[in-house]
Design a protein around this motif. Structure first.
Motif, PDB file in Angstrom:
ATOM      1  N   VAL A   1      -0.517  -6.472 -12.702  1.00  0.00           N
ATOM      2  CA  VAL A   1       0.686  -7.070 -13.269  1.00  0.00           C
ATOM      3  C   VAL A   1       0.799  -8.523 -12.815  1.00  0.00           C
ATOM      4  O   VAL A   1       1.101  -9.410 -13.607  1.00  0.00           O
ATOM      5  N   LYS A   2       0.538  -8.760 -11.524  1.00  0.00           N
ATOM      6  CA  LYS A   2       0.641 -10.108 -10.976  1.00  0.00           C
ATOM      7  C   LYS A   2      -0.366 -10.256  -9.838  1.00  0.00           C
ATOM      8  O   LYS A   2      -0.470  -9.387  -8.981  1.00  0.00           O
ATOM      9  N   GLY A   3      -1.106 -11.363  -9.850  1.00  0.00           N
ATOM     10  CA  GLY A   3      -2.054 -11.637  -8.782  1.00  0.00           C
ATOM     11  C   GLY A   3      -3.486 -11.289  -9.163  1.00  0.00           C
ATOM     12  O   GLY A   3      -3.811 -11.127 -10.339  1.00  0.00           O
ATOM     13  N   LYS A   4      -4.329 -11.189  -8.130  1.00  0.00           N
ATOM     14  CA  LYS A   4      -5.752 -10.890  -8.303  1.00  0.00           C
ATOM     15  C   LYS A   4      -6.147  -9.797  -7.328  1.00  0.00           C
ATOM     16  O   LYS A   4      -5.724  -9.804  -6.176  1.00  0.00           O
ATOM     17  N   LEU A   5      -6.973  -8.884  -7.790  1.00  0.00           N
ATOM     18  CA  LEU A   5      -7.413  -7.773  -6.955  1.00  0.00           C
ATOM     19  C   LEU A   5      -8.923  -7.629  -7.058  1.00  0.00           C
ATOM     20  O   LEU A   5      -9.489  -7.741  -8.143  1.00  0.00           O
TER      21      LEU A   5
ATOM     22  N   LYS B   1       2.639   4.525 -11.428  1.00  0.00           N
ATOM     23  CA  LYS B   1       3.105   4.062 -10.129  1.00  0.00           C
ATOM     24  C   LYS B   1       3.044   2.546 -10.061  1.00  0.00           C
ATOM     25  O   LYS B   1       2.200   1.921 -10.706  1.00  0.00           O
ATOM     26  N   LEU B   2       3.937   1.973  -9.270  1.00  0.00           N
ATOM     27  CA  LEU B   2       3.906   0.548  -8.968  1.00  0.00           C
ATOM     28  C   LEU B   2       3.641   0.400  -7.482  1.00  0.00           C
ATOM     29  O   LEU B   2       4.162   1.166  -6.671  1.00  0.00           O
ATOM     30  N   ALA B   3       2.846  -0.604  -7.143  1.00  0.00           N
ATOM     31  CA  ALA B   3       2.572  -0.875  -5.733  1.00  0.00           C
ATOM     32  C   ALA B   3       2.330  -2.363  -5.541  1.00  0.00           C
ATOM     33  O   ALA B   3       1.876  -3.055  -6.457  1.00  0.00           O
ATOM     34  N   LYS B   4       2.664  -2.814  -4.353  1.00  0.00           N
ATOM     35  CA  LYS B   4       2.306  -4.156  -3.912  1.00  0.00           C
ATOM     36  C   LYS B   4       1.175  -3.982  -2.908  1.00  0.00           C
ATOM     37  O   LYS B   4       1.240  -3.121  -2.028  1.00  0.00           O
ATOM     38  N   LEU B   5       0.142  -4.773  -3.082  1.00  0.00           N
ATOM     39  CA  LEU B   5      -1.039  -4.668  -2.235  1.00  0.00           C
ATOM     40  C   LEU B   5      -1.292  -5.997  -1.548  1.00  0.00           C
ATOM     41  O   LEU B   5      -1.122  -7.044  -2.156  1.00  0.00           O
ATOM     42  N   LYS B   6      -1.697  -5.952  -0.297  1.00  0.00           N
ATOM     43  CA  LYS B   6      -2.095  -7.162   0.419  1.00  0.00           C
ATOM     44  C   LYS B   6      -2.995  -6.754   1.567  1.00  0.00           C
ATOM     45  O   LYS B   6      -2.669  -5.838   2.317  1.00  0.00           O
ATOM     46  N   GLY B   7      -4.133  -7.433   1.676  1.00  0.00           N
ATOM     47  CA  GLY B   7      -5.106  -7.113   2.703  1.00  0.00           C
ATOM     48  C   GLY B   7      -6.138  -6.133   2.168  1.00  0.00           C
ATOM     49  O   GLY B   7      -6.343  -6.022   0.970  1.00  0.00           O
ATOM     50  N   GLU B   8      -6.780  -5.432   3.103  1.00  0.00           N
ATOM     51  CA  GLU B   8      -7.823  -4.473   2.736  1.00  0.00           C
ATOM     52  C   GLU B   8      -7.309  -3.049   2.875  1.00  0.00           C
ATOM     53  O   GLU B   8      -6.656  -2.713   3.851  1.00  0.00           O
TER      54      GLU B   8
ATOM     55  N   PRO C   1      -9.952  -1.201  -2.472  1.00  0.00           N
ATOM     56  CA  PRO C   1      -9.220  -2.345  -3.023  1.00  0.00           C
ATOM     57  C   PRO C   1      -8.975  -3.402  -1.940  1.00  0.00           C
ATOM     58  O   PRO C   1      -8.704  -3.065  -0.785  1.00  0.00           O
ATOM     59  N   ILE C   2      -9.075  -4.672  -2.348  1.00  0.00           N
ATOM     60  CA  ILE C   2      -8.813  -5.796  -1.450  1.00  0.00           C
ATOM     61  C   ILE C   2      -7.955  -6.821  -2.182  1.00  0.00           C
ATOM     62  O   ILE C   2      -8.299  -7.246  -3.285  1.00  0.00           O
ATOM     63  N   ALA C   3      -6.855  -7.212  -1.544  1.00  0.00           N
ATOM     64  CA  ALA C   3      -5.959  -8.225  -2.112  1.00  0.00           C
ATOM     65  C   ALA C   3      -5.816  -9.348  -1.089  1.00  0.00           C
ATOM     66  O   ALA C   3      -5.172  -9.175  -0.061  1.00  0.00           O
ATOM     67  N   GLU C   4      -6.436 -10.488  -1.372  1.00  0.00           N
ATOM     68  CA  GLU C   4      -6.352 -11.617  -0.436  1.00  0.00           C
ATOM     69  C   GLU C   4      -4.930 -12.159  -0.365  1.00  0.00           C
ATOM     70  O   GLU C   4      -4.474 -12.578   0.689  1.00  0.00           O
ATOM     71  N   GLU C   5      -4.243 -12.176  -1.481  1.00  0.00           N
ATOM     72  CA  GLU C   5      -2.822 -12.522  -1.572  1.00  0.00           C
ATOM     73  C   GLU C   5      -2.112 -11.307  -2.166  1.00  0.00           C
ATOM     74  O   GLU C   5      -2.752 -10.423  -2.722  1.00  0.00           O
ATOM     75  N   GLU C   6      -0.796 -11.285  -2.093  1.00  0.00           N
ATOM     76  CA  GLU C   6      -0.070 -10.130  -2.618  1.00  0.00           C
ATOM     77  C   GLU C   6      -0.345  -9.934  -4.108  1.00  0.00           C
ATOM     78  O   GLU C   6      -0.350 -10.882  -4.880  1.00  0.00           O
ATOM     79  N   VAL C   7      -0.580  -8.688  -4.462  1.00  0.00           N
ATOM     80  CA  VAL C   7      -0.842  -8.286  -5.841  1.00  0.00           C
ATOM     81  C   VAL C   7       0.184  -7.237  -6.235  1.00  0.00           C
ATOM     82  O   VAL C   7       0.520  -6.361  -5.441  1.00  0.00           O
TER      83      VAL C   7
ATOM     84  N   TRP D   1       0.810  -1.219   0.000  1.00  0.00           N
ATOM     85  CA  TRP D   1       0.000   0.000   0.000  1.00  0.00           C
ATOM     86  C   TRP D   1       0.845   1.272   0.000  1.00  0.00           C
ATOM     87  O   TRP D   1       0.433   2.295   0.510  1.00  0.00           O
ATOM     88  N   ASN D   2       2.055   1.196  -0.569  1.00  0.00           N
ATOM     89  CA  ASN D   2       2.954   2.338  -0.615  1.00  0.00           C
ATOM     90  C   ASN D   2       3.461   2.509  -2.050  1.00  0.00           C
ATOM     91  O   ASN D   2       4.553   2.062  -2.384  1.00  0.00           O
TER      92      ASN D   2
END
Length: 119
Positions: A54-58, A31-38, A85-91, A17-18
């Motif tokens: 780019v990678k994962g599911k959101l 921008k690029l970001a990694k997301l995980k959780g809510e 946004p919610i990412a159950e696994e890292e996105v 989330w940064n």
């Protein structure tokens, strides 16, 4: 002018989330970001926001529905629309938004970061 290797840029950080700024064009930031959780419910009053997976599911929740995004799909959240946004696994996500966009709109939260760094 330099080319950008997205995979190499993602290797440069691990926090969630940064967003990091990796390019700018016509008043827009890439921008690029990694997301995980809510994330938090928020909106951007004057700016549209594009999420490219780019990678994962959101999942992006709206008050009336949820949009699920897979790799190589994108979605544009229209200005003024409240979303979460919610990412159950890292996105890994690429964001396109005007440089004036505040991270969490008018909402203030511990995740708010309006001083995003360039990679």
């Amino acid at each position: 002018m330099e080319k950008v290797n997205v995979n190499e840029k993602f290797k440069m950080f691990s926090d969630h989330w940064n967003p990091r700024i990796v390019g700018e064009l016509n008043g827009q930031q890439v921008k690029l970001a990694k997301l995980k959780g809510e994330f938090i419910w928020h909106s951007h009053e004057a700016e549209d926001e594009m999420f490219w997976i780019v990678k994962g599911k959101l999942k992006i929740e709206f008050r009336d529905r949820t949009v699920e995004l897979q790799e190589n799909e994108f979605f544009i959240v229209p200005r003024g629309v409240e979303h979460r946004p919610i990412a159950e696994e890292e996105v890994q996500v690429m964001l396109f938004e005007p440089a004036s966009t505040q991270h969490t709109g008018k909402e203030k939260h511990q995740l708010t970061n309006n001083d995003q760094k360039h990679l």
